[in-house]
Motif scaffolding. Sequence first.
Motif, PDB file in Angstrom:
ATOM      1  N   ALA A   1       0.820  -1.410  -0.101  1.00  0.00           N
ATOM      2  CA  ALA A   1      -0.080  -0.140  -0.046  1.00  0.00           C
ATOM      3  C   ALA A   1       0.760   1.400  -0.007  1.00  0.00           C
ATOM      4  N   THR A   2       1.909   1.285   0.767  1.00  0.00           N
ATOM      5  CA  THR A   2       2.726   2.378   0.835  1.00  0.00           C
ATOM      6  C   THR A   2       3.444   2.771  -0.575  1.00  0.00           C
ATOM      7  N   GLU A   3       3.964   1.502  -1.082  1.00  0.00           N
ATOM      8  CA  GLU A   3       4.554   1.822  -2.441  1.00  0.00           C
ATOM      9  C   GLU A   3       3.877   2.070  -3.433  1.00  0.00           C
ATOM     10  N   TRP A   4       2.348   1.604  -3.355  1.00  0.00           N
ATOM     11  CA  TRP A   4       1.506   2.144  -4.424  1.00  0.00           C
ATOM     12  C   TRP A   4       1.354   3.561  -4.297  1.00  0.00           C
TER      13      TRP A   4
ATOM     14  N   MET B   1      -4.313   2.926   3.409  1.00  0.00           N
ATOM     15  CA  MET B   1      -3.726   1.444   3.750  1.00  0.00           C
ATOM     16  C   MET B   1      -4.579   0.799   2.407  1.00  0.00           C
ATOM     17  N   THR B   2      -4.913   1.384   1.641  1.00  0.00           N
ATOM     18  CA  THR B   2      -5.775   0.603   0.524  1.00  0.00           C
ATOM     19  C   THR B   2      -4.840   0.621  -0.893  1.00  0.00           C
ATOM     20  N   LEU B   3      -5.700  -0.149  -1.965  1.00  0.00           N
ATOM     21  CA  LEU B   3      -5.038  -0.051  -3.220  1.00  0.00           C
ATOM     22  C   LEU B   3      -6.262   0.294  -4.118  1.00  0.00           C
ATOM     23  N   TYR B   4      -6.502   1.706  -4.147  1.00  0.00           N
ATOM     24  CA  TYR B   4      -7.408   2.283  -5.076  1.00  0.00           C
ATOM     25  C   TYR B   4      -6.853   2.614  -6.591  1.00  0.00           C
ATOM     26  N   ILE B   5      -7.796   2.367  -7.493  1.00  0.00           N
ATOM     27  CA  ILE B   5      -7.512   2.828  -8.887  1.00  0.00           C
ATOM     28  C   ILE B   5      -7.038   4.325  -8.413  1.00  0.00           C
ATOM     29  N   PRO B   6      -5.801   4.783  -8.877  1.00  0.00           N
ATOM     30  CA  PRO B   6      -5.437   6.143  -8.408  1.00  0.00           C
ATOM     31  C   PRO B   6      -6.091   7.042  -9.484  1.00  0.00           C
ATOM     32  N   TYR B   7      -6.722   8.177  -8.791  1.00  0.00           N
ATOM     33  CA  TYR B   7      -7.300   9.300  -9.489  1.00  0.00           C
ATOM     34  C   TYR B   7      -6.358  10.174 -10.100  1.00  0.00           C
ATOM     35  N   SER B   8      -5.039   9.785  -9.974  1.00  0.00           N
ATOM     36  CA  SER B   8      -3.974  10.363 -10.662  1.00  0.00           C
ATOM     37  C   SER B   8      -3.636  10.170 -11.991  1.00  0.00           C
ATOM     38  N   LEU B   9      -4.635   8.863 -12.453  1.00  0.00           N
ATOM     39  CA  LEU B   9      -4.721   8.487 -13.918  1.00  0.00           C
ATOM     40  C   LEU B   9      -4.974   9.846 -14.667  1.00  0.00           C
ATOM     41  N   LEU B  10      -5.884  10.602 -14.237  1.00  0.00           N
ATOM     42  CA  LEU B  10      -6.372  12.123 -14.963  1.00  0.00           C
ATOM     43  C   LEU B  10      -5.118  12.700 -15.263  1.00  0.00           C
ATOM     44  N   ALA B  11      -3.976  12.839 -14.521  1.00  0.00           N
ATOM     45  CA  ALA B  11      -2.829  13.314 -14.770  1.00  0.00           C
ATOM     46  C   ALA B  11      -1.989  12.946 -16.124  1.00  0.00           C
TER      47      ALA B  11
END
Length: 380
Positions: free
Chosen positions: A152-155, A230-240
Amino acid sequence: MKLDLTVMAIPAFVGAMAAEYAWQRKHPVDPGTRAGDYEFKDTMASLSMGLGSLVAPYVSKALLGPLAKHGKAAKTAMTVAVAATATTTALDVVRKLRSDDFGQAGVAGWDTRELNRTTQSAGDTTPVQPVLRRVTGGVAAIAVASTVLVVATEWGARTTGEKFFARSPLDLGDGAVVATLAVLGWDFIYYWNHRFDHEVRWMWAMHEVHHSSEHYNLSTALRQPWGDTMTLYIPYSLLALLGVRPAHIMNARAINLIYQFWIHTEAVRSIGWLERLLNTPSHHRVHHGTNSEYLDRNHGSILIVWDKLFGTFEPENAQPVYGLTTNIDTFNPVKIAGHEWVDMFKDVASADSWNDRWSYLLRTPGWAYGRQKARLTPAA
């Protein structure tokens, strides 16, 4: 430093809750018959969770930040994860060998009759030494927890908006069109992350905090989790990667959260034809309901169209019953925030195989609770 829009909105949140409370006073019902009414202890618990959610990111950064720097802390955590995993696997083999030996002819030095009496009295007919089982479970929990921590931290460290924007060949600049694109993009990704919150127990352990109140009013909107890092979300940063600047992404997050505040009320029954397009109090009451037909429905944030497109929409027909399918009966913020994590890792420690250990994290909450119930129910 730019102030978070959600923090700036706090006075409005307080004012809206006061207005809702005043409306309830002017429209009284018999005590206990309207789930939207404010109860002091419940409201204080929700407000405490909200305040905690503002502090949690700073605490998380201080505690987990060193793991993201690939230094000594990260190497130590990785070493613990690998060592605990290897040890658990070895103990699984030992337990299997001892179980086979016990089941066939016994092992020198062990009184199998006494052992069988001990295990059967606990509702467990598997002739395996209890101490070895507990040790294996404890080490397995450490293995899974440390792996979760590292992953989770690395992600989180690798999927920041700044890093993705730096890799993108695009820059859409500023303006109303880009701001709107950011809000719509966040809304779409939010639908899937929110759906996963309900379909993956690891995510549910964080998210169920928001569903833990048996009341439904504007204070419920502020009952937010403390462990979303502490979760593995689809990153909202994909918008970037599409050229949306990180500042627009953060504003989209704030707009998303601010919008969701007002839909946590029973005072607004319908907003007419806009119900077909927007997520509304009616749609979100369904989402918080524990009625069987309401479970895991209406995951949208601003728009309800995602639920209609992907088959998770349910209109409000029956009165929702709020809370969890099994309520926790506590107003203690620490217990509200942590009880599902504790239960999840207890289940991991009780499991006998890696398949079950990871299933307790990665399969649905329903699967985990069913497995848990079967394990704790004595054989007839």
